[in-house]
Design a protein around this motif. Structure first.
Motif, short mmCIF file in Angstrom:
data_model
loop_
_atom_site.label_atom_id
_atom_site.label_comp_id
_atom_site.label_asym_id
_atom_site.label_seq_id
_atom_site.Cartn_x
_atom_site.Cartn_y
_atom_site.Cartn_z
N ALA A 156 -2.75 2.65 -16.06
CA ALA A 156 -1.80 1.46 -16.13
C ALA A 156 -1.10 0.83 -16.06
CB ALA A 156 -2.55 0.71 -17.23
N ASP A 157 -0.17 1.43 -14.70
CA ASP A 157 0.90 1.44 -14.10
C ASP A 157 1.22 -0.11 -13.57
OD1 ASP A 157 1.83 2.91 -15.60
OD2 ASP A 157 1.80 4.56 -13.84
N LEU A 158 1.62 -1.53 -13.18
CA LEU A 158 1.83 -2.42 -12.63
C LEU A 158 2.86 -2.80 -13.29
CD1 LEU A 158 0.39 -4.70 -14.68
CD2 LEU A 158 -1.61 -3.04 -14.47
N HIS A 181 -6.23 10.04 -7.78
CA HIS A 181 -7.93 9.92 -9.07
C HIS A 181 -6.81 9.50 -9.96
CE1 HIS A 181 -4.92 14.08 -9.32
NE2 HIS A 181 -6.04 13.96 -10.58
N LEU A 182 -5.47 9.39 -10.19
CA LEU A 182 -4.74 9.41 -12.04
C LEU A 182 -4.32 7.97 -11.32
CD1 LEU A 182 -3.47 12.55 -12.86
CD2 LEU A 182 -5.24 11.23 -13.72
N ALA A 183 -3.42 7.18 -10.14
CA ALA A 183 -3.02 6.14 -10.00
C ALA A 183 -2.56 5.55 -7.89
CB ALA A 183 -1.21 7.13 -10.19
N GLY A 184 -2.33 4.71 -8.20
CA GLY A 184 -2.22 3.67 -7.19
C GLY A 184 -2.92 2.67 -7.20
N ARG A 185 -3.80 2.77 -8.33
CA ARG A 185 -4.32 1.00 -7.85
C ARG A 185 -5.00 0.50 -9.62
NH1 ARG A 185 -8.16 2.00 -4.00
NH2 ARG A 185 -7.52 3.61 -2.98
N ILE A 186 -5.70 -0.24 -9.79
CA ILE A 186 -6.24 -1.14 -11.43
C ILE A 186 -7.48 -0.63 -11.08
CG2 ILE A 186 -6.44 -2.81 -12.53
CD1 ILE A 186 -4.25 -4.06 -11.39
N GLN A 218 0.95 -1.41 0.20
CA GLN A 218 -0.08 -0.14 0.10
C GLN A 218 0.92 1.37 -0.47
OE1 GLN A 218 -2.92 -0.82 3.82
NE2 GLN A 218 -4.00 -1.58 1.76
N GLY A 219 2.03 1.24 1.03
CA GLY A 219 3.38 2.18 0.83
C GLY A 219 3.45 2.47 -0.56
N MET A 220 3.21 1.66 -1.47
CA MET A 220 4.13 1.86 -2.67
C MET A 220 3.59 2.51 -4.00
SD MET A 220 7.31 1.93 -2.90
CE MET A 220 8.08 1.70 -3.77
N THR A 221 1.61 2.05 -3.68
CA THR A 221 0.68 2.22 -4.57
C THR A 221 -0.26 3.02 -3.80
OG1 THR A 221 -0.38 -0.21 -2.99
CG2 THR A 221 0.90 -0.24 -4.77
N VAL A 222 -1.42 2.56 -3.45
CA VAL A 222 -2.82 4.03 -2.56
C VAL A 222 -1.48 4.92 -2.14
CG1 VAL A 222 -4.42 3.61 -1.60
CG2 VAL A 222 -3.93 1.74 -2.76
N ASN A 223 -0.91 4.52 -1.21
CA ASN A 223 -0.74 5.92 -0.17
C ASN A 223 -0.41 6.29 -0.97
OD1 ASN A 223 -1.99 4.48 1.69
ND2 ASN A 223 -0.52 3.73 2.97
#
Length: 95
Positions: free
Chosen positions: A57-59, A46-51, A32-37
């Motif tokens: 689309a960064d994954l 509103h643009l990143a952090g989750r699929i 979560q610290g590297m994605t959503v947070n």
């Protein structure tokens, strides 16, 4: 990411190891610290952090589940696929 390694763990006092363990993140907290947070901290939730629809689309797809493998095995998990802004930038030959 910077990883610090203790070369001679037997020389580290038990109290120090306990202190490190108390400060450790769970695998989920680290993810979560590297994605959503991280997206939230950058003002890009509103643009990143989750699929999700409408998000970049960064994954990265790993060969194993980073939430269930042993922490010592995480650095050795093969990267199977990397997508940056919707474009495949790495694809393992087995895919």
């Amino acid at each position: 990411m910077v990883r610090h390694r203790v070369e001679h763990i037997e020389t580290v006092p038990d109290e120090t190891l306990r202190r490190f363990a108390e400060q450790a993140l769970t695998a989920l907290q680290a993810l979560q610290g590297m994605t959503v947070n991280a997206a939230h901290a950058a003002g890009e939730e509103h643009l990143a952090g989750r699929i999700a629809f409408g998000h970049r689309a960064d994954l990265t797809v790993l060969a194993g589940d980073p939430l269930t493998v042993a922490a010592t095995e995480l650095p050795d998990l093969p990267v199977m696929l990397t997508v940056v802004d919707g474009r495949i930038t790495h694809r393992d030959a087995s895919l």
